[in-house]
Design an enzyme around this catalytic site. Structure first.
Site, mmCIF file in Angstrom:
data_model
loop_
_atom_site.group_PDB
_atom_site.id
_atom_site.type_symbol
_atom_site.label_atom_id
_atom_site.label_comp_id
_atom_site.label_asym_id
_atom_site.label_seq_id
_atom_site.Cartn_x
_atom_site.Cartn_y
_atom_site.Cartn_z
ATOM 1 N N SER A 215 82.674 43.044 52.494
ATOM 2 C CA SER A 215 82.685 43.396 51.079
ATOM 3 C C SER A 215 83.853 44.346 50.808
ATOM 4 C CB SER A 215 81.333 44.001 50.685
ATOM 5 O OG SER A 215 81.261 44.227 49.301
ATOM 6 N N ASP A 454 78.332 33.405 48.156
ATOM 7 C CA ASP A 454 78.690 34.732 47.664
ATOM 8 C C ASP A 454 78.919 34.641 46.159
ATOM 9 O OD1 ASP A 454 79.892 37.215 47.068
ATOM 10 O OD2 ASP A 454 80.829 37.320 49.043
ATOM 11 N N HIS A 491 76.275 37.378 49.805
ATOM 12 C CA HIS A 491 77.332 38.360 49.987
ATOM 13 C C HIS A 491 77.125 39.125 51.296
ATOM 14 C CE1 HIS A 491 80.550 40.991 48.860
ATOM 15 N NE2 HIS A 491 79.781 42.066 48.856
#
Length: 573
Positions: A215, A454, A491
């Protein structure tokens, strides 16, 4: 802000601290090597204990060591395995008073140093807006059952230059230097200091250095590859939000599309309910599941799927009231553009498209789509990325996200103003994301992975970056950079996926032995998993289903025989 991992899952040049000749040598440019060539392997070392370490760390430039404590073997676990005995060093660099004259700032950090060290250093990039020092474990992927610390690395973690409790989260964006530290300078300041800590602890600097994160942590990695290629030998980037400011604006743009068809103005999720998202997933699987040769509830061939699936054609259109089994014409008109990519008022795209995948109905995706624009992206765009920042005294995140001018937001993240001398697209992103010639020339290696479900950082954006790297390097970049897609994964983790894998081990093998990873074996986290249960794993799957994650552009393809639950039944083709 959108890059902080979901609770079920994981948001100017630097004057480097002058330390010692040894430390500076550790950061110097290595000889140019042929792509794929191995660097010399790391050599282990050890230290007797933590008691004398504080004294040896005295006098580090611009650094205050707050404490050194011992952690016994087995006090921490990596999955079901004991983490070996190690020392925890807490400290702060570059302590200062903020631009407001009353808020203290520093780059807080934690280092964990194993008594028996493998000769390697890892910088752990953290998610979200940083702002708190996460444990320096170097654990990545879903429910990790290993970690860099468990493997014997010395690991550093930091808050990237601000304390969220003091700044009320995104309020640090009002301080120009805090923005720069968060964007890239904390990595540049901490890494030489950390290598000096290692040298003083073990009597030698790290033989090999790595940086890893997912991330915002993945963004840190790609920024470091562009800005600080001489500091690291291996780069591991998960779901790298390297266009993070634009991704945040795009998520707000998506929220405004959902608002058009939300039946409850206080709940964006009413625009695209869980049963409706599951209906879309079934339609995607009907078109795409068998493209890899097996019907297994996974989209292993995502590129082919995007060509095969059409939302308007393949999802039933409601003739009457919405009941979860169809989408209205208005819903399709609002939702399809979110997948095709955010645009300006005059229709110009400014962020990537998103793939249709089997993880669309997972709770994590709903969190990023419906909650994050208001709770995370609004503060990030308004206070951290925009120049000048919004007035925090009157700022209303919900109104900003749902009613704000997206074109003005997009302009603000590309602007400078007064003391904010670098735009967010300057301090948050690589100067040139595909200019990694220095990494390649010195024998460095870059491994990137991204979940295909994601919902905040588009895997298509990462794929476009990799294809741009291909063009920039004049051919196949796989000699020094490889990209792995993870079907179904949300994610950084979760989703109906095989999201439990060790990518650091293959990266080390590639850097130090020259063995490039063709595939990474990944496992689902069903009931009984040693790391952590993933409730998104379908009950119809074996709890330990495995798959090969394949180096792009290859995909995991069924061999025609063998169990659909085992990676050995699939080949990367």
């Amino acid at each position: 802000m959108h890059t902080r991992p979901h609770p079920r899952g994981p948001w100017a040049s630097v004057a480097l601290t002058a330390l010692t000749i040894t430390t500076l040598a550790a950061c110097s440019t290595a000889p140019h090597l042929a792509p794929g060539a191995a660097l010399a392997p790391a050599r282990p070392a050890s230290m007797a204990g933590c008691e004398a370490l504080a004294g040896r760390l005295a006098g580090l430039a611009h650094t205050r060591i707050q404490s050194v404590t011992a952690v016994a073997a087995g006090a921490l676990k990596a999955g079901a395995q004991d983490v070996a005995a190690h020392c925890v060093v807490l400290g702060a660099m570059h302590e200062r008073m903020g631009a407001d004259g009353k808020t203290p700032y520093a780059i807080g950090f934690e280092m964990r140093l194993p008594l028996r060290w493998n000769g390697r250093f890892l910088y752990q990039g953290n998610g979200g807006i940083d702002g708190s020092v996460q444990p320096a474990l170097g654990a990545f992927g879903g429910g990790p059952i290993t970690s860099a610390l468990h493997q014997g690395f010395a690991v550093i973690s930091s808050d990237a230059g601000h304390d969220n409790q003091l700044t009320r989260g995104p309020g640090f964006g009002l301080d120009p230097q805090a923005r720069l530290d968060y964007g890239y300078q904390a990595v540049g300041k901490l890494t030489p200091m950390a290598k000096e800590v290692v040298r003083r602890a073990y009597g030698k600097a790290p033989d090999r250095s790595y940086i890893a994160g997912c991330s915002n942590g993945g963004r840190h990695v790609l920024v470091a590859a562009a800005r600080y290629p001489e500091m690291f030998d291996g780069f591991l980037a998960g779901a790298p939000g390297y266009n993070l400011p634009k991704a945040a604006v795009a998520n707000i743009w998506g929220a405004q599309q959902y608002k058009k068809v939300a039946t409850n103005p206080k709940d964006l999720g009413s625009a695209f309910t869980q049963p409706e998202r599951q209906t879309v997933v079934r339609a995607v699987l009907d078109r795409c599941d068998a493209l890899d040769g097996a019907r297994d509830g996974m989209v292993q061939h995502p590129t082919a799927c995007q060509a095969a699936f059409n939302l308007a054609r393949d999802v039933p259109t409601c003739n009457g009231e919405r009941n979860g089994s169809c989408l209205s014409s208005a819903q399709k008109a609002a939702i399809a553009p979110i997948f095709s990519g955010a645009t300006t008022r005059d229709g110009k795209p400014f962020y990537a498209s998103f793939p249709y995948d089997a993880g669309l109905a997972s709770p994590g995706v709903a969190n990023w789509e419906f909650s994050a624009p208001i709770q995370r992206d609004s503060g990030a765009v308004g206070l951290i990325f925009g120049a000048p920042p919004q007035n925090p005294a009157s700022f209303n995140g919900e109104a900003f996200a749902l009613n704000g001018d997206v074109d003005a937001m997009l302009a603000s993240v590309q602007a400078t103003a007064g003391p904010f001398t670098e735009s967010a697209m300057d301090f948050m992103t690589p100067p040139d994301a595909t200019d990694l010639g220095r990494v390649k020339a010195r024998g460095g290696k870059l491994l990137v992975y991204h979940g295909m479900s994601d919902a905040i950082f588009s895997p298509h954006d990462t794929q476009a970056w990799y294809e741009g790297l291909d063009r920039r390097t004049g051919g196949d970049p796989s000699g020094f950079a490889r990209f792995f897609r993870v079907p179904g994964m949300d994610h950084c983790r979760a989703g109906p996926s095989t999201d439990q894998f060790d990518a650091l081990g293959p990266l080390v093998q590639w850097v130090e032995q020259g063995i490039a990873p063709e595939q990474i074996i990944a496992t689902a986290r069903g009931p009984g998993n040693a790391g952590e249960l993933n409730p998104d794993v379908p009950a119809s799957w074996a709890p330990n289903r495995s798959r090969p994650l394949c180096a792009y552009p290859k995909v995991a393809t069924y061999k025609g025989s063998g169990s659909l639950e085992e990676a050995s039944s699939f080949a990367c083709r």
